[in-house]
Design an enzyme around this catalytic site. Structure first.
Site, PDB file in Angstrom:
ATOM      1  N   GLU A  70       0.822  -1.223   0.000  1.00 56.11           N
ATOM      2  CA  GLU A  70       0.000   0.000   0.000  1.00 56.11           C
ATOM      3  C   GLU A  70       0.851   1.266   0.000  1.00 56.11           C
ATOM      4  O   GLU A  70       0.379   2.339   0.372  1.00 56.11           O
ATOM      5  CB  GLU A  70      -0.930   0.019   1.213  1.00 56.11           C
ATOM      6  CG  GLU A  70      -1.934  -1.102   1.271  1.00 56.11           C
ATOM      7  CD  GLU A  70      -3.011  -1.042   0.177  1.00 56.11           C
ATOM      8  OE1 GLU A  70      -2.900  -0.221  -0.746  1.00 56.11           O
ATOM      9  OE2 GLU A  70      -3.952  -1.843   0.263  1.00 56.11           O
ATOM     10  N   HIS A  91      -7.112  -2.782   9.200  1.00 52.79           N
ATOM     11  CA  HIS A  91      -8.373  -3.456   8.896  1.00 52.79           C
ATOM     12  C   HIS A  91      -9.069  -3.721  10.236  1.00 52.79           C
ATOM     13  O   HIS A  91      -9.612  -4.798  10.456  1.00 52.79           O
ATOM     14  CB  HIS A  91      -8.139  -4.780   8.174  1.00 52.79           C
ATOM     15  CG  HIS A  91      -7.409  -4.659   6.870  1.00 52.79           C
ATOM     16  ND1 HIS A  91      -7.135  -5.745   6.068  1.00 52.79           N
ATOM     17  CD2 HIS A  91      -6.892  -3.586   6.225  1.00 52.79           C
ATOM     18  CE1 HIS A  91      -6.471  -5.357   4.990  1.00 52.79           C
ATOM     19  NE2 HIS A  91      -6.304  -4.040   5.058  1.00 52.79           N
TER      20      HIS A  91
END
Ligand code: 13P
Length: 212
Positions: A70, A91
């Site tokens: 990412e 998450h």
């Protein structure tokens, strides 16, 4: 303490709070040449400061461990917002659950104002680790210090490592509270005026008056 060690400690602190499931999630910090970021497939139990990847915001790094998949998400936010210094992507359960409804976190509680406005937006779903996700997230977080990522998770930033940890914890708590309120009924959303008052009050919040 070095920036690398602070990144390791931040990643471990998130893991200790069950906000990183497996190797999901990554953290970065702005530097003069670009950023320092956790390596892809990171394990909080074994992460050391020499595994942290130094790279520029165009994706160049000197080799060795691969940066987080990412990295473009982090780079896009660092590029777009000079106030972004420490970035946390997780998450975490409740932020992710809300993001899976493809819904923003609305002004159900005045604490939402801590993230810079009267909601925390949700960027539309695209595949993780893509430049498209970076563009959509940078757009969703503009003018804010956090956004949700549909069917994925959340990302937030702050000026210090401690503030970034605190922001991630507070966003997760607000998402949990919103989902609880939604499960129990229909939460009343605060009006624009009510949120504006809260935002103005945050400018003075937590400061002790000088005694002299
Ligand atoms: P990395 O292990 O590459 O950092 O990716 C984890 C993740 O959260 C992807 O969204």
């Amino acid at each position: 303490m070095s920036l690398r060690q602070q990144l390791v400690d931040l990643y471990r602190a998130l893991a200790a709070r069950d906000m990183l499931i497996g190797s999901s999630g990554n953290v970065s910090v702005r530097t003069a040449f670009g950023m320092l970021i956790t390596p892809t497939g990171c394990d909080a139990a074994t992460l050391t400061d020499d595994q942290i990847v130094a790279m520029d915001l165009d994706g160049r790094w000197p080799g060795g461990l691969q940066p987080s998949s990412e990295w473009e998400l982090h780079a896009a936010i660092l590029r777009a917002d000079p106030n972004a210094v420490w970035i946390v992507h997780t998450h975490s359960d409740h932020a992710t659950a809300l993001a899976c409804l493809n819904r923003p976190l609305p002004a159900f509680h005045y604490n939402v104002a801590e993230f810079g406005g009267d909601d925390v937006r949700c960027a539309p779903y695209v595949t993780f680790g893509t430049p498209e996700l970076a563009v959509l997230a940078a757009r969703a977080i503009a003018g804010r210090s956090a956004c949700l990522l549909a069917n994925h998770g959340m990302i937030c930033h702050a000026a210090t490592a401690g503030a970034a940890l605190s922001a991630a914890i507070r966003l997760e708590a607000l998402c949990r509270q919103y989902l609880l309120a939604l499960a129990a009924g229909r939460p009343r959303l605060l009006t624009r005026d009510e949120m504006d008052d809260a935002i103005a009050r945050y400018g003075r919040y937590g400061q002790q008056e000088s005694m002299t």
